[in-house]
Design an enzyme around this catalytic site. Structure first.
Site, PDB file in Angstrom:
ATOM      1  N   LEU A 132       0.680  -1.241   0.029  1.00 61.44           N
ATOM      2  CA  LEU A 132       0.101  -0.078   0.177  1.00 61.44           C
ATOM      3  C   LEU A 132       0.894   1.497  -0.003  1.00 61.44           C
ATOM      4  O   LEU A 132       0.639   2.114  -0.750  1.00 61.44           O
ATOM      5  CB  LEU A 132      -0.926   0.069   1.049  1.00 61.44           C
ATOM      6  CG  LEU A 132      -2.033   0.954   1.408  1.00 61.44           C
ATOM      7  CD1 LEU A 132      -2.902   1.049   0.053  1.00 61.44           C
ATOM      8  CD2 LEU A 132      -2.889   0.553   2.556  1.00 61.44           C
ATOM      9  N   ASP A 149      10.364   2.832   6.920  1.00 58.00           N
ATOM     10  CA  ASP A 149       9.943   1.704   6.677  1.00 58.00           C
ATOM     11  C   ASP A 149      11.268   0.763   7.627  1.00 58.00           C
ATOM     12  O   ASP A 149      12.340   1.494   7.468  1.00 58.00           O
ATOM     13  CB  ASP A 149       9.881   1.107   5.541  1.00 58.00           C
ATOM     14  CG  ASP A 149       9.087  -0.205   5.182  1.00 58.00           C
ATOM     15  OD1 ASP A 149       7.723  -0.217   4.946  1.00 58.00           O
ATOM     16  OD2 ASP A 149       9.344  -1.394   5.810  1.00 58.00           O
ATOM     17  N   ASP A 176      12.899   0.825  12.570  1.00 58.20           N
ATOM     18  CA  ASP A 176      11.753  -0.134  13.096  1.00 58.20           C
ATOM     19  C   ASP A 176      10.988   0.556  14.110  1.00 58.20           C
ATOM     20  O   ASP A 176      11.332   1.720  14.747  1.00 58.20           O
ATOM     21  CB  ASP A 176      12.423  -1.271  13.918  1.00 58.20           C
ATOM     22  CG  ASP A 176      11.458  -2.554  14.284  1.00 58.20           C
ATOM     23  OD1 ASP A 176      11.654  -3.367  13.493  1.00 58.20           O
ATOM     24  OD2 ASP A 176      10.704  -2.194  15.219  1.00 58.20           O
ATOM     25  N   LEU A 177       9.830   0.261  14.154  1.00 56.26           N
ATOM     26  CA  LEU A 177       8.729   0.990  15.148  1.00 56.26           C
ATOM     27  C   LEU A 177       9.126   1.002  16.657  1.00 56.26           C
ATOM     28  O   LEU A 177       8.490   1.569  17.459  1.00 56.26           O
ATOM     29  CB  LEU A 177       7.332   0.630  14.850  1.00 56.26           C
ATOM     30  CG  LEU A 177       6.874   0.837  13.441  1.00 56.26           C
ATOM     31  CD1 LEU A 177       5.379   0.136  13.255  1.00 56.26           C
ATOM     32  CD2 LEU A 177       6.424   2.369  13.485  1.00 56.26           C
ATOM     33  N   SER A 206       1.016  -7.115   8.552  1.00 59.09           N
ATOM     34  CA  SER A 206      -0.230  -6.964   7.791  1.00 59.09           C
ATOM     35  C   SER A 206      -1.304  -8.239   7.614  1.00 59.09           C
ATOM     36  O   SER A 206      -2.137  -7.998   6.851  1.00 59.09           O
ATOM     37  CB  SER A 206      -0.079  -6.245   6.631  1.00 59.09           C
ATOM     38  OG  SER A 206       0.769  -7.255   5.606  1.00 59.09           O
ATOM     39  N   SER A 216      -8.486  -2.085  10.042  1.00 58.66           N
ATOM     40  CA  SER A 216      -8.695  -3.099   8.917  1.00 58.66           C
ATOM     41  C   SER A 216      -9.922  -3.605   9.230  1.00 58.66           C
ATOM     42  O   SER A 216     -10.520  -3.661  10.293  1.00 58.66           O
ATOM     43  CB  SER A 216      -7.604  -4.352   9.125  1.00 58.66           C
ATOM     44  OG  SER A 216      -8.011  -5.335   8.356  1.00 58.66           O
ATOM     45  N   ASN A 217     -10.435  -4.119   8.136  1.00 56.59           N
ATOM     46  CA  ASN A 217     -11.803  -4.904   8.347  1.00 56.59           C
ATOM     47  C   ASN A 217     -11.640  -6.001   9.359  1.00 56.59           C
ATOM     48  O   ASN A 217     -12.721  -6.466   9.924  1.00 56.59           O
ATOM     49  CB  ASN A 217     -12.372  -5.668   6.830  1.00 56.59           C
ATOM     50  CG  ASN A 217     -11.375  -6.541   6.453  1.00 56.59           C
ATOM     51  OD1 ASN A 217     -11.416  -7.931   6.593  1.00 56.59           O
ATOM     52  ND2 ASN A 217     -10.379  -6.186   5.534  1.00 56.59           N
ATOM     53  N   TYR A 273      -3.942 -10.227  15.028  1.00 53.84           N
ATOM     54  CA  TYR A 273      -3.637  -8.898  13.979  1.00 53.84           C
ATOM     55  C   TYR A 273      -4.942  -8.163  13.919  1.00 53.84           C
ATOM     56  O   TYR A 273      -4.636  -6.887  14.099  1.00 53.84           O
ATOM     57  CB  TYR A 273      -3.708  -9.445  12.441  1.00 53.84           C
ATOM     58  CG  TYR A 273      -3.858  -8.417  11.093  1.00 53.84           C
ATOM     59  CD1 TYR A 273      -2.834  -7.484  11.449  1.00 53.84           C
ATOM     60  CD2 TYR A 273      -4.777  -8.258  10.480  1.00 53.84           C
ATOM     61  CE1 TYR A 273      -3.032  -6.575  10.163  1.00 53.84           C
ATOM     62  CE2 TYR A 273      -4.951  -7.405   9.576  1.00 53.84           C
ATOM     63  CZ  TYR A 273      -3.939  -6.661   9.409  1.00 53.84           C
ATOM     64  OH  TYR A 273      -4.246  -5.519   8.617  1.00 53.84           O
TER      65      TYR A 273
HETATM   66  P1  NAI Z   1       2.891  -4.900   3.883  1.00 53.87           P
HETATM   67  O1  NAI Z   1       2.927  -5.934   4.646  1.00 53.87           O
HETATM   68  O2  NAI Z   1       2.762  -4.786   2.250  1.00 53.87           O
HETATM   69  O3  NAI Z   1       3.493  -3.485   4.258  1.00 53.87           O
HETATM   70  C1  NAI Z   1       3.890  -3.133   5.676  1.00 53.87           C
HETATM   71  C2  NAI Z   1       5.089  -2.581   5.831  1.00 53.87           C
HETATM   72  O4  NAI Z   1       5.301  -2.281   7.103  1.00 53.87           O
HETATM   73  C3  NAI Z   1       6.362  -3.369   4.951  1.00 53.87           C
HETATM   74  O5  NAI Z   1       6.818  -2.591   4.203  1.00 53.87           O
HETATM   75  C4  NAI Z   1       7.179  -3.701   6.270  1.00 53.87           C
HETATM   76  O6  NAI Z   1       8.439  -3.621   6.042  1.00 53.87           O
HETATM   77  C5  NAI Z   1       6.780  -2.613   7.334  1.00 53.87           C
HETATM   78  N1  NAI Z   1       6.709  -2.893   8.597  1.00 53.87           N
HETATM   79  C6  NAI Z   1       6.527  -4.065   9.265  1.00 53.87           C
HETATM   80  N2  NAI Z   1       6.827  -3.921  10.615  1.00 53.87           N
HETATM   81  C7  NAI Z   1       7.428  -2.914  10.928  1.00 53.87           C
HETATM   82  C8  NAI Z   1       8.286  -2.312  11.983  1.00 53.87           C
HETATM   83  N3  NAI Z   1       8.158  -2.998  13.185  1.00 53.87           N
HETATM   84  N4  NAI Z   1       8.953  -1.257  12.064  1.00 53.87           N
HETATM   85  C9  NAI Z   1       8.917  -0.550  10.827  1.00 53.87           C
HETATM   86  N5  NAI Z   1       8.256  -1.103   9.555  1.00 53.87           N
HETATM   87  C10 NAI Z   1       7.561  -2.166   9.686  1.00 53.87           C
HETATM   88  O7  NAI Z   1       1.141  -4.215   4.058  1.00 53.87           O
HETATM   89  P2  NAI Z   1       0.156  -3.392   3.074  1.00 53.87           P
HETATM   90  O8  NAI Z   1      -0.758  -4.307   2.500  1.00 53.87           O
HETATM   91  O9  NAI Z   1       0.981  -2.368   2.513  1.00 53.87           O
HETATM   92  O10 NAI Z   1      -0.797  -2.768   4.322  1.00 53.87           O
HETATM   93  C11 NAI Z   1      -0.317  -1.599   4.964  1.00 53.87           C
HETATM   94  C12 NAI Z   1      -0.973  -1.315   5.993  1.00 53.87           C
HETATM   95  O11 NAI Z   1      -2.337  -1.169   5.964  1.00 53.87           O
HETATM   96  C13 NAI Z   1      -0.782  -2.307   7.249  1.00 53.87           C
HETATM   97  O12 NAI Z   1      -0.931  -1.504   8.270  1.00 53.87           O
HETATM   98  C14 NAI Z   1      -2.081  -3.366   7.092  1.00 53.87           C
HETATM   99  O13 NAI Z   1      -2.263  -3.759   8.318  1.00 53.87           O
HETATM  100  C15 NAI Z   1      -3.097  -1.897   6.613  1.00 53.87           C
HETATM  101  N6  NAI Z   1      -4.307  -2.715   5.926  1.00 53.87           N
HETATM  102  C16 NAI Z   1      -3.884  -3.186   4.292  1.00 53.87           C
HETATM  103  C17 NAI Z   1      -4.801  -3.566   3.768  1.00 53.87           C
HETATM  104  C18 NAI Z   1      -4.781  -3.904   2.324  1.00 53.87           C
HETATM  105  O14 NAI Z   1      -5.591  -4.358   1.430  1.00 53.87           O
HETATM  106  N7  NAI Z   1      -3.565  -3.654   1.778  1.00 53.87           N
HETATM  107  C19 NAI Z   1      -6.196  -4.103   4.545  1.00 53.87           C
HETATM  108  C20 NAI Z   1      -6.341  -3.566   5.690  1.00 53.87           C
HETATM  109  C21 NAI Z   1      -5.416  -3.137   6.441  1.00 53.87           C
HETATM  110  C1  15L Z   2      -5.850  -6.932   5.607  1.00 53.06           C
HETATM  111  O1  15L Z   2      -6.052  -6.293   6.579  1.00 53.06           O
HETATM  112  C2  15L Z   2      -4.446  -7.335   5.133  1.00 53.06           C
HETATM  113  O2  15L Z   2      -3.488  -6.417   5.386  1.00 53.06           O
HETATM  114  C3  15L Z   2      -4.521  -7.437   3.685  1.00 53.06           C
HETATM  115  O3  15L Z   2      -3.256  -8.149   3.252  1.00 53.06           O
HETATM  116  C4  15L Z   2      -5.665  -8.287   2.858  1.00 53.06           C
HETATM  117  O4  15L Z   2      -5.543  -9.455   3.277  1.00 53.06           O
HETATM  118  C5  15L Z   2      -7.113  -7.608   3.499  1.00 53.06           C
HETATM  119  O5  15L Z   2      -6.856  -7.301   4.825  1.00 53.06           O
HETATM  120  C6  15L Z   2      -8.170  -8.331   3.187  1.00 53.06           C
HETATM  121  O6  15L Z   2      -9.105  -8.550   4.177  1.00 53.06           O
HETATM  122  O7  15L Z   2      -8.575  -8.554   2.014  1.00 53.06           O
END
Ligand code: NAI
Ligand code: 15L
Length: 273
Positions: A16, A39, A53-54, A77, A113-114, A142
């Site tokens: 994202l 990141d 890191d966070l 995620s 998230s959902n 999660y």
């Molecule tokens: P992703 O897994 O591709 O990206 C997450 C990023 O966070 C990664 O680049 C990772 O290196 C970084 N990260 C993880 N732990 C960390 C830490 N301790 N310190 C610093 N960086 C850290 O996930 P995505 O799909 O990009 O999602 C982004 C956010 O949106 C997440 O919080 C996810 O839970 C939320 N989300 C995403 C959805 C989607 O459809 N893509 C749906 C619902 C929520």
């Molecule tokens: C999320 O929260 C996840 O981060 C993403 O990878 C998808 O699995 C999404 O929900 C989903 O429900 O499709």
């Protein structure tokens, strides 16, 4: 509140984050948003991104210094052990809000998230859309961490005056890849529209919104997102015929098809690291 211009994007190397790096800046004022990237992994092609890191509170404090707002995407995620979720999503989000408080940052957009409400049954037939005040029903550790993030945002609003929009994102990917996703999909372009609305709407306090496009098969109510000024432009319906031909209709006897969280309620995908 003056319109934010400099925005810290955490999780900038993720799926994202990569989409938003491309799509979000053009929505910003004047020359667009100036994104500061963070990141734990290097962001490809962005040598100035902050690799932290966070868990690193000093690095977070430095990263938020001088920004107008934060979009917080970083974290695990998918599903993982409680210990991993605790460190990255719970303590990590707390650390970020503490840094925001210490440095006087007034607005956060939190990627919820959902899966905070994943056990909620999807609407069927004439059922109403799932309202934004539906009870929490996390489907995983999660999802539970997203409930924590939303409550943390509420606390930091009431106690410290930091505003947050918590976006319960459905599925934000370039295309929907399952029949379930036809109902919860948010196109990346609509994602950028929603994040822009969440950055710029006035007086949001702590507002929770559903994050989806204007899908024909929508399961949840977008009213609180629209109230921020979000006007979704996309609909997953053009993908429906192909996905239904490949996967068939949702099965009313399968919880992975009848609950909002889909496969997370039966067989959650596991974070690989
Ligand atoms: P992703 O897994 O591709 O990206 C997450 C990023 O966070 C990664 O680049 C990772 O290196 C970084 N990260 C993880 N732990 C960390 C830490 N301790 N310190 C610093 N960086 C850290 O996930 P995505 O799909 O990009 O999602 C982004 C956010 O949106 C997440 O919080 C996810 O839970 C939320 N989300 C995403 C959805 C989607 O459809 N893509 C749906 C619902 C929520
Ligand atoms: C999320 O929260 C996840 O981060 C993403 O990878 C998808 O699995 C999404 O929900 C989903 O429900 O499709």
């Amino acid at each position: 509140m003056p319109a934010p211009r400099t925005v810290l994007l955490t999780g900038a190397a993720g799926g994202l984050g990569t989409l938003m790096r491309d799509l979000l800046p053009g929505h910003g004022p004047g020359g667009g948003y100036a994104l500061r990237l963070l990141d734990m992994r290097p962001v490809e092609g962005e040598p100035e991104s902050i690799v932290a890191d966070l868990a690193d509170r000093d690095a977070l404090r430095e990263a938020v210094r001088g920004v107008d707002a934060i979009i917080h995407l970083a974290g695990i995620s998918l599903e993982a052990s409680f210990e991993k979720i605790l460190a990255a999503n719970i303590e990590g989000t707390y650390n970020l809000y503490e840094a925001a408080r210490e440095e006087g940052v007034g607005r956060v957009v939190f990627a919820s998230s959902n899966h905070a409400v994943g056990y909620t049954p999807r609407p069927q037939g004439d059922d109403p859309l799932i309202p934004i005040d539906t009870p929490r029903r996390p489907d995983t550790f999660y999802g539970l961490s997203k409930c924590f993030g939303e409550d943390l945002a509420q606390l930091y609003w009431e106690r410290h005056g930091i505003e947050t929009v918590s976006v319960r994102i459905g599925s934000c990917f370039p295309e929907p890849t399952s029949v379930r996703m036809l109902s919860v999909w948010m196109s990346p372009a609509d994602g950028a529209r929603l994040f822009h609305a969440a950055l710029t709407a006035e007086n949001v306090g702590h507002t929770v919104v559903h994050g989806s496009s204007a899908n024909t098969r929508l399961w949840w109510d977008l009213a609180s997102a629209r109230a921020l000024g979000y006007e979704p432009q996309d609909d997953s319906e053009p993908y429906a015929a192909k996905l239904l031909a490949e996967q068939g209709e949702l099965d009313p006897a399968n919880p992975a098809h009848t609950r909002l969280g889909g496969p997370f309620v039966t067989d959650p995908p596991i974070w690989p690291y």
